[in-house]
Design an enzyme around this catalytic site. Structure first.
Site, short mmCIF file in Angstrom:
data_model
loop_
_atom_site.label_atom_id
_atom_site.label_comp_id
_atom_site.label_asym_id
_atom_site.label_seq_id
_atom_site.Cartn_x
_atom_site.Cartn_y
_atom_site.Cartn_z
N GLY A 17 0.78 -1.24 0.00
CA GLY A 17 0.00 0.00 0.00
C GLY A 17 0.81 1.29 0.00
O GLY A 17 0.33 2.32 0.46
N ARG A 70 -13.67 -16.39 -10.87
CA ARG A 70 -13.43 -14.94 -10.92
C ARG A 70 -14.74 -14.15 -10.94
O ARG A 70 -14.89 -13.18 -10.19
CB ARG A 70 -12.57 -14.59 -12.13
CG ARG A 70 -11.13 -14.97 -11.96
CD ARG A 70 -10.26 -14.50 -13.12
NE ARG A 70 -9.01 -15.23 -13.09
CZ ARG A 70 -7.99 -14.95 -12.29
NH1 ARG A 70 -8.04 -13.94 -11.46
NH2 ARG A 70 -6.89 -15.69 -12.32
N MET A 95 -3.46 -7.42 -7.07
CA MET A 95 -2.83 -8.45 -7.87
C MET A 95 -3.81 -9.56 -8.27
O MET A 95 -3.54 -10.74 -8.08
CB MET A 95 -1.61 -9.03 -7.12
CG MET A 95 -0.60 -7.98 -6.70
SD MET A 95 0.00 -6.91 -8.03
CE MET A 95 1.27 -7.96 -8.70
N ARG A 96 -4.94 -9.15 -8.82
CA ARG A 96 -5.90 -10.11 -9.37
C ARG A 96 -6.19 -9.75 -10.81
O ARG A 96 -6.39 -8.57 -11.13
CB ARG A 96 -7.24 -10.06 -8.62
CG ARG A 96 -7.22 -10.51 -7.19
CD ARG A 96 -6.95 -11.97 -7.03
NE ARG A 96 -7.97 -12.85 -7.60
CZ ARG A 96 -7.79 -14.15 -7.81
NH1 ARG A 96 -6.64 -14.72 -7.53
NH2 ARG A 96 -8.75 -14.88 -8.33
N LEU A 98 -8.66 -9.33 -13.74
CA LEU A 98 -10.09 -9.00 -13.73
C LEU A 98 -10.72 -9.37 -15.07
O LEU A 98 -10.10 -9.22 -16.13
CB LEU A 98 -10.26 -7.50 -13.49
CG LEU A 98 -9.80 -7.03 -12.11
CD1 LEU A 98 -9.66 -5.52 -12.07
CD2 LEU A 98 -10.77 -7.50 -11.02
N SER A 141 3.53 3.00 -15.54
CA SER A 141 2.44 3.52 -16.38
C SER A 141 1.14 3.52 -15.58
O SER A 141 0.88 2.60 -14.80
CB SER A 141 2.21 2.59 -17.58
OG SER A 141 3.39 2.39 -18.32
N GLU A 148 -8.29 -6.54 -21.30
CA GLU A 148 -7.00 -7.11 -21.68
C GLU A 148 -5.98 -6.83 -20.57
O GLU A 148 -5.77 -5.66 -20.19
CB GLU A 148 -6.53 -6.45 -22.98
CG GLU A 148 -5.36 -7.13 -23.62
CD GLU A 148 -4.87 -6.36 -24.85
OE1 GLU A 148 -3.77 -6.64 -25.31
OE2 GLU A 148 -5.61 -5.47 -25.33
N ASP A 150 -3.22 -5.64 -18.37
CA ASP A 150 -2.21 -4.58 -18.53
C ASP A 150 -2.23 -4.00 -19.94
O ASP A 150 -1.22 -3.50 -20.43
CB ASP A 150 -0.80 -5.10 -18.20
CG ASP A 150 -0.69 -5.59 -16.76
OD1 ASP A 150 -1.40 -5.06 -15.90
OD2 ASP A 150 0.09 -6.52 -16.51
N GLN A 178 8.93 7.12 -8.34
CA GLN A 178 8.18 7.82 -9.40
C GLN A 178 6.71 7.45 -9.36
O GLN A 178 5.84 8.29 -9.65
CB GLN A 178 8.77 7.49 -10.78
CG GLN A 178 10.18 8.00 -10.97
CD GLN A 178 10.29 9.49 -10.68
OE1 GLN A 178 9.52 10.29 -11.20
NE2 GLN A 178 11.24 9.87 -9.83
#
Ligand code: GAR
Length: 221
Positions: A17, A70, A95-96, A98, A141, A148, A150, A178
């Protein structure tokens, strides 16, 4: 401080976090016109939940493991998120993977941060892979999330050099610094009404982006 109205944000996390913390800090100082309405983790007991509690933000744990698949987990997640009526939902180290059911529900108001210069290095272990590929530049990014992985339209990127002697941890730390500037900037632009998803393209100040913005490009305040 920006004149933008405060937007309501729901933040989804899975761990440390630190990006959440950067957002909470800027919200508390008034630099970022957001109210963090809730923080939801799919992993119980993670550090990010403590950070939210310390900031007085409601938290929820929704472990994905008991769900059959899911879509079942995502339906439960939507049920938890929507009562907060968020203007924007952000994935901050969530970290799932979707499915389209979830990403379409929040189309145009769902951001992710990914630790690479997309479209390079989708998926995991991005720092290790950037070093192995001999990249001399790496970064992070922010993108609108679509089905899709990432792969949604990229809004803004921060770049860092890859230096000789870097190992994945050193490079990750350089990128993370950053990230903590990058996410608040993208959220600020959204709050100011400067960012929209149009089909599969990002509009910034009313014009389609031909390429992602760079963090340095606009102080944004
Ligand atoms: C960040 O580096 C973020 O870019 C990455 O996880 C880390 C979370 O750190 N996200 C992904 O890899 C998503 N595919 P944090 O929990 O300290 O914000």
């Amino acid at each position: 401080m920006s004149a933008a109205r405060k937007i309501r944000l729901v933040v989804l996390i899975s761990g440390r976090g630190s990006n959440l913390q950067a957002i909470l800090d800027q919200a508390a100082s008034g630099e970022l016109p957001v109210e963090v309405a809730a923080v939801i983790s799919n992993r119980p007991g993670v550090q990010g939940l403590e950070r939210a509690q310390r900031a007085g933000v409601p938290t929820l744990e929704l472990d994905h493991q008991p769900y059959a698949d899911r879509p079942a987990f995502e339906a439960a997640l939507i049920e938890r998120i929507d009562p907060y009526q968020p203007d924007l939902v952000i994935l901050a180290g969530f970290m799932r993977v979707l499915t389209a059911g979830f990403t379409e529900h929040y189309r145009g108001r769902l951001f992710n941060i990914h630790p690479s210069l997309l479209p390079k290095f989708r998926g995991l272990h991005t720092h290790e892979r950037a070093i192995a590929a001999g990249e001399d530049e790496h970064g992070a990014s922010i993108h609108f999330v679509t089905a899709e992985l990432d792969g949604g339209p990229v809004i803004v990127q921060a770049r860092v050099p890859v230096l000789s002697g870097d190992d994945p941890d050193i490079l990750a730390a350089r990128v993370l610094e950053q990230e903590h500037r990058l996410y608040p900037q993208a959220i600020r632009w959204f709050a100011e009404g400067r960012l929209q998803l149009m089909g599969e393209q990002v509009c910034f100040d009313g014009a389609v982006l031909e390429q992602p913005l760079r963090l340095e490009q606009d102080g944004g305040r």
